[in-house]
Design a protein around this motif. Structure first.
Motif, PDB file in Angstrom:
ATOM      1  N   VAL A  38      12.612   0.051  34.559  1.00  0.00           N
ATOM      2  CA  VAL A  38      12.006   1.272  34.023  1.00  0.00           C
ATOM      3  C   VAL A  38      11.572   1.017  32.582  1.00  0.00           C
ATOM      4  CG1 VAL A  38      12.397   3.692  33.425  1.00  0.00           C
ATOM      5  CG2 VAL A  38      13.390   2.735  35.515  1.00  0.00           C
ATOM      6  N   PRO A  39      10.345   1.404  32.204  1.00  0.00           N
ATOM      7  CA  PRO A  39       9.912   1.237  30.811  1.00  0.00           C
ATOM      8  C   PRO A  39      10.869   1.909  29.842  1.00  0.00           C
ATOM      9  CG  PRO A  39       8.026   1.797  32.191  1.00  0.00           C
ATOM     10  CD  PRO A  39       9.255   1.949  33.057  1.00  0.00           C
ATOM     11  N   ILE A  40      11.198   1.197  28.760  1.00  0.00           N
ATOM     12  CA  ILE A  40      12.126   1.734  27.768  1.00  0.00           C
ATOM     13  C   ILE A  40      11.607   3.045  27.199  1.00  0.00           C
ATOM     14  CG2 ILE A  40      13.143   1.284  25.503  1.00  0.00           C
ATOM     15  CD1 ILE A  40      13.128  -1.715  26.291  1.00  0.00           C
ATOM     16  N   ASN A  41      10.301   3.138  26.986  1.00  0.00           N
ATOM     17  CA  ASN A  41       9.719   4.352  26.404  1.00  0.00           C
ATOM     18  C   ASN A  41       9.839   5.571  27.310  1.00  0.00           C
ATOM     19  OD1 ASN A  41       9.023   2.950  24.131  1.00  0.00           O
ATOM     20  ND2 ASN A  41       6.825   2.907  24.527  1.00  0.00           N
ATOM     21  N   ALA A  42      10.125   5.341  28.594  1.00  0.00           N
ATOM     22  CA  ALA A  42      10.233   6.468  29.526  1.00  0.00           C
ATOM     23  C   ALA A  42      11.465   7.317  29.249  1.00  0.00           C
ATOM     24  CB  ALA A  42      10.262   5.963  30.970  1.00  0.00           C
ATOM     25  N   SER A  43      12.409   6.776  28.462  1.00  0.00           N
ATOM     26  CA  SER A  43      13.641   7.515  28.193  1.00  0.00           C
ATOM     27  C   SER A  43      13.465   8.566  27.096  1.00  0.00           C
ATOM     28  CB  SER A  43      14.749   6.543  27.771  1.00  0.00           C
ATOM     29  OG  SER A  43      14.404   5.868  26.569  1.00  0.00           O
ATOM     30  N   TYR A  44      12.333   8.486  26.352  1.00  0.00           N
ATOM     31  CA  TYR A  44      12.106   9.448  25.269  1.00  0.00           C
ATOM     32  C   TYR A  44      11.673  10.793  25.844  1.00  0.00           C
ATOM     33  CZ  TYR A  44      12.211   5.389  22.170  1.00  0.00           C
ATOM     34  OH  TYR A  44      12.589   4.260  21.497  1.00  0.00           O
ATOM     35  N   SER A  45      12.210  11.863  25.290  1.00  0.00           N
ATOM     36  CA  SER A  45      11.816  13.204  25.716  1.00  0.00           C
ATOM     37  C   SER A  45      11.274  13.972  24.524  1.00  0.00           C
ATOM     38  CB  SER A  45      13.005  13.961  26.322  1.00  0.00           C
ATOM     39  OG  SER A  45      14.054  14.071  25.371  1.00  0.00           O
ATOM     40  N   ILE A  56       9.849  18.079  14.043  1.00  0.00           N
ATOM     41  CA  ILE A  56       9.869  17.479  12.708  1.00  0.00           C
ATOM     42  C   ILE A  56      10.795  16.269  12.692  1.00  0.00           C
ATOM     43  CG2 ILE A  56      10.525  17.834  10.301  1.00  0.00           C
ATOM     44  CD1 ILE A  56       7.933  19.215  11.014  1.00  0.00           C
ATOM     45  N   ALA A  57      11.958  16.388  13.328  1.00  0.00           N
ATOM     46  CA  ALA A  57      12.903  15.273  13.372  1.00  0.00           C
ATOM     47  C   ALA A  57      12.316  14.093  14.139  1.00  0.00           C
ATOM     48  CB  ALA A  57      14.214  15.721  14.009  1.00  0.00           C
ATOM     49  N   LEU A  58      11.659  14.385  15.273  1.00  0.00           N
ATOM     50  CA  LEU A  58      11.047  13.316  16.064  1.00  0.00           C
ATOM     51  C   LEU A  58       9.907  12.665  15.278  1.00  0.00           C
ATOM     52  CD1 LEU A  58      10.861  11.776  18.726  1.00  0.00           C
ATOM     53  CD2 LEU A  58       9.358  13.578  19.595  1.00  0.00           C
ATOM     54  N   GLN A  59       9.116  13.460  14.588  1.00  0.00           N
ATOM     55  CA  GLN A  59       8.036  12.909  13.767  1.00  0.00           C
ATOM     56  C   GLN A  59       8.578  11.937  12.724  1.00  0.00           C
ATOM     57  OE1 GLN A  59       6.093  16.502  12.332  1.00  0.00           O
ATOM     58  NE2 GLN A  59       4.221  15.974  13.444  1.00  0.00           N
ATOM     59  N   SER A  60       9.657  12.314  12.075  1.00  0.00           N
ATOM     60  CA  SER A  60      10.232  11.459  11.035  1.00  0.00           C
ATOM     61  C   SER A  60      10.685  10.127  11.610  1.00  0.00           C
ATOM     62  CB  SER A  60      11.415  12.166  10.364  1.00  0.00           C
ATOM     63  OG  SER A  60      10.993  13.346   9.713  1.00  0.00           O
ATOM     64  N   ALA A  61      11.314  10.178  12.776  1.00  0.00           N
ATOM     65  CA  ALA A  61      11.793   8.947  13.412  1.00  0.00           C
ATOM     66  C   ALA A  61      10.619   8.058  13.824  1.00  0.00           C
ATOM     67  CB  ALA A  61      12.659   9.284  14.617  1.00  0.00           C
ATOM     68  N   VAL A  62       9.605   8.658  14.419  1.00  0.00           N
ATOM     69  CA  VAL A  62       8.442   7.887  14.869  1.00  0.00           C
ATOM     70  C   VAL A  62       7.663   7.341  13.679  1.00  0.00           C
ATOM     71  CG1 VAL A  62       6.247   8.014  16.112  1.00  0.00           C
ATOM     72  CG2 VAL A  62       8.281   9.124  17.059  1.00  0.00           C
ATOM     73  N   LEU A 114      -1.750  12.762  18.409  1.00  0.00           N
ATOM     74  CA  LEU A 114      -2.163  13.919  17.624  1.00  0.00           C
ATOM     75  C   LEU A 114      -1.001  14.603  16.929  1.00  0.00           C
ATOM     76  CD1 LEU A 114      -4.698  15.276  20.250  1.00  0.00           C
ATOM     77  CD2 LEU A 114      -5.324  14.346  18.001  1.00  0.00           C
ATOM     78  N   VAL A 115       0.171  13.929  16.963  1.00  0.00           N
ATOM     79  CA  VAL A 115       1.390  14.481  16.375  1.00  0.00           C
ATOM     80  C   VAL A 115       2.064  13.477  15.440  1.00  0.00           C
ATOM     81  CG1 VAL A 115       3.673  15.469  16.897  1.00  0.00           C
ATOM     82  CG2 VAL A 115       1.750  15.948  18.406  1.00  0.00           C
ATOM     83  N   PHE A 116       1.861  12.198  15.674  1.00  0.00           N
ATOM     84  CA  PHE A 116       2.543  11.146  14.927  1.00  0.00           C
ATOM     85  C   PHE A 116       1.532  10.210  14.238  1.00  0.00           C
ATOM     86  CE2 PHE A 116       4.787  11.953  19.001  1.00  0.00           C
ATOM     87  CZ  PHE A 116       5.889  12.640  18.504  1.00  0.00           C
ATOM     88  N   GLY A 117       2.052   9.298  13.391  1.00  0.00           N
ATOM     89  CA  GLY A 117       1.234   8.198  12.884  1.00  0.00           C
ATOM     90  C   GLY A 117       0.660   8.351  11.500  1.00  0.00           C
ATOM     91  N   GLY A 118       0.973   9.416  10.784  1.00  0.00           N
ATOM     92  CA  GLY A 118       0.441   9.592   9.442  1.00  0.00           C
ATOM     93  C   GLY A 118       1.297   8.897   8.393  1.00  0.00           C
TER      94      GLY A 118
END
Length: 329
Positions: A38-45, A56-62, A114-118
């Protein structure tokens, strides 16, 4: 009840990584899959739409992860950066250590659903693009939800484009967008066309997220096969759109009228969840008589392999060649 004739029923099976790609690419794919296949990224929700603190917390981590990844691409001898604020828009202006073409500009629109990467990742990406093309690069650090849903990001891109046009002739400008940035690049030109802005010399779209309704074939066929982007981004899409219609051309530019757009470079991979976006966009651009190149890489997932596989390097060279061929000599 589902129509039993509407689709193909697949039994559980393992899709191997093909021998037709480089060893570096195979290793990159293997690193992104667990022992269970299973792709590791599939575990993210994703948080619920109303969970501002969760987003906001997820944005900071990413953001930290993105910045670390992009920082590895920034060479010791690299572009200098000045960050400017134009109205509410943050623009990272990167100048290469050696300017190959005075007066030319590359506008970089970052990815990230459209939510992350800035932030730092956007700034570093502008440095990378400036060094790559030997011209001044404008990295648009557009505002994002949950605090700034549509049309804030699109407004920022238009503000940045106007800023660039005040300093460069339109035929000396090329717009580049990756993933979500590809969405904004095309939406920006569609809206700019309506507002009477001139088109740039060319457009570079790398695995663009052009259809927020996720109606294309590959959104089902490549689900879990794309080890980087194994599933739907609909929660991000809805967070970005707010109350707006996901099918509107400024949100899903694949559905817009494409007449008058500049020559376009499109890239995707056979395992890219967004493969259908590029394929459908290619056909629409051809029907609109827009010169377009479509580059499809074998077994490549969303965003490429490790960044250092031969296929990644080949893509970089293809983009550089396209960019140079569309600036006036």
């Amino acid at each position: 009840m589902d129509d039993p004739h509407d689709g193909v029923l697949l039994t559980q099976r393992r899709v191997p990584f093909p021998s037709s790609i480089s060893e570096q690419a195979r290793q990159a794919l293997q690193r992104m899959v667990g022992a269970d296949g299973v792709p590791i990224n599939a575990s993210y929700s994703m948080p619920a739409n109303g969970d501002r603190e969760g987003w906001i917390a997820l944005q900071s981590a990413v953001q930290r992860q993105y910045a670390a990844t992009v920082a590895k691409k920034v060479m010791p001898k690299t572009a200098s950066v000045e960050t400017v604020m134009v109205d509410q828009t943050v623009i990272h202006v990167a100048t290469p250590d050696t300017m190959d073409r005075e007066g030319f500009a590359y506008v970089d629109l970052h990815g990230g659903a459209l939510v992350f990467g800035g932030g730092d990742a956007c700034r570093a990406s502008a440095q990378v693009e400036a060094q790559k093309h030997g011209v001044r690069c404008y990295g648009v650090d557009y505002r994002m939800p949950p605090d700034h849903p549509y049309p804030a990001a699109l407004d920022d891109c238009l503000t940045a484009y106007r800023y660039v046009l005040e300093r460069h002739l339109p035929y000396n400008v090329i717009i580049g967008g990756r993933s979500a940035g590809g969405n904004l690049a095309v939406a920006m030109l569609l809206r700019g066309r309506e507002e009477g802005l001139p088109m740039p010399s060319a457009l570079v779209l790398l695995s663009p997220e052009l259809d927020l309704t996720e109606s294309g074939d590959s959104f089902k066929v490549n689900q879990m096969v794309d080890v980087v982007l194994p599933g739907s981004l609909m929660s991000c899409n809805r967070l970005y759109a707010g109350e707006a219609d996901l099918a509107h051309p400024y949100l899903s530019p694949l559905f817009g009228e494409l007449d008058g757009l500049p020559p376009t470079f499109l890239q995707t991979g056979t395992r890219d969840l967004f493969l259908s976006n590029a394929v459908r966009m290619h056909r629409k651009l051809r029907r609109a008589n827009i010169p377009v190149e479509l580059h499809v890489f074998e077994a490549m997932p969303h965003g490429g392999f490790s960044g250092e596989a031969p296929e990644d390097i080949e893509l970089i060279q293809d983009v550089k060649l396209f960019v140079r061929s569309h600036w006036p000599s």
